[in-house]
Design an enzyme around this catalytic site. Sequence first.
Site, PDB file in Angstrom:
ATOM      1  N   HIS A 161       0.979  -1.143   0.086  1.00 60.08           N
ATOM      2  CA  HIS A 161       0.020   0.117   0.107  1.00 60.08           C
ATOM      3  C   HIS A 161       0.829   1.308  -0.154  1.00 60.08           C
ATOM      4  CE1 HIS A 161      -3.816  -1.852   0.224  1.00 60.08           C
ATOM      5  NE2 HIS A 161      -3.384  -2.719   1.165  1.00 60.08           N
ATOM      6  N   GLU A 168      -7.953 -12.462   3.781  1.00 58.15           N
ATOM      7  CA  GLU A 168      -8.709 -10.782   3.975  1.00 58.15           C
ATOM      8  C   GLU A 168      -9.846 -10.884   2.731  1.00 58.15           C
ATOM      9  OE1 GLU A 168      -5.741  -7.751   3.551  1.00 58.15           O
ATOM     10  OE2 GLU A 168      -4.815  -8.744   1.857  1.00 58.15           O
ATOM     11  N   ASP A 190      -9.584  -5.355   4.642  1.00 60.70           N
ATOM     12  CA  ASP A 190     -10.149  -5.839   3.660  1.00 60.70           C
ATOM     13  C   ASP A 190     -11.251  -7.009   3.619  1.00 60.70           C
ATOM     14  OD1 ASP A 190      -8.810  -4.778   0.866  1.00 60.70           O
ATOM     15  OD2 ASP A 190      -6.849  -5.262   2.066  1.00 60.70           O
TER      16      ASP A 190
HETATM   17  C1  3PY Z   1      -6.248  -5.223   6.213  1.00 60.86           C
HETATM   18  O1  3PY Z   1      -6.873  -4.838   7.109  1.00 60.86           O
HETATM   19  O2  3PY Z   1      -6.980  -5.353   5.167  1.00 60.86           O
HETATM   20  C2  3PY Z   1      -4.752  -5.197   6.090  1.00 60.86           C
HETATM   21  O3  3PY Z   1      -4.008  -5.758   5.060  1.00 60.86           O
HETATM   22  C3  3PY Z   1      -3.817  -4.999   7.228  1.00 60.86           C
HETATM   23  O4  3PY Z   1      -2.836  -4.644   7.144  1.00 60.86           O
HETATM   24 MG    MG Z   2      -5.496  -5.656   3.203  1.00 62.76          MG
END
Ligand code: 3PY
Ligand code: MG
Length: 249
Positions: A45, A148, A174
């Site tokens: 990111h 995620e 996510d």
């Molecule tokens: C998320 O919460 O999506 C992450 O990847 C945390 O770093």
């Molecule tokens: Mg993430």
Amino acid sequence: MLKNLKEAVRNRDRLVGCFVSIPHPAAVEACATDDVDLVCLDAEHASIGRETMEHMLRAAECRHVPALVRVPGATSGWIGWALDAGAQGVVVPHVETEDDARQAVSAAYYAPRGQRGVGISRGSSYGAQLRTIAEHAHERTCVVVQIETFAGVRNAARIASVPGIDAVFIGPFDLAQSLLALPESERPSLDEAIASIKEACDAVGCSVGIFRPDDSDRHKWSGYPLLIVGTDVTFLQMGIRSSRSAQHA
Ligand code: 3PY
Ligand code: MG
């Protein structure tokens, strides 16, 4: 410094780290204090390029704190770059299936366990110890995959069982977003989805971790051996907010 991060992760030792996203070695030096067990450079990111990542890994070594790199995806390019630059392991985001997990493993380990390219790089002491490092890399290379998405939740046990995966790391931001795509009647709560990933990992003996934006609910996650709490930039913002509110009190 932890002698072997991979071993500690596999042993489910309690480890607490933070993300570093400011693309500069000084950010690593500032975060890699005695209070953290590891740092994770966020090349998914944040705007961390390949050359800067290498300098950031040097900074972590100067501080004697092990560093992981969160790569943008499971492709061999980034995983190989991070490990060649000297990262102790990788965090691979958005792993949804057993095949995704196998792809990450294949990119991270040398043959016969995978297909990582062998080359002269910082991670192999510029070739001076190439043969020894390649032979023993699987004992030190830590491979963490992120679950995620809801697809990942459903496949969690299969993902966590892939040989070579050291831990599953839950991305709650996510995951919350992914759950919104489900019809409301079929949608588990975020807590339920997280608990089901943990249950699947526990059942197959795989270590599990989670990201927390801050420390406020740390007690809730005591059963999760690998915690990454906060990011350099969020710590800056928290500091500014609290100093501003102190001034206005
Ligand atoms: C998320 O919460 O999506 C992450 O990847 C945390 O770093
Ligand atoms: Mg993430």
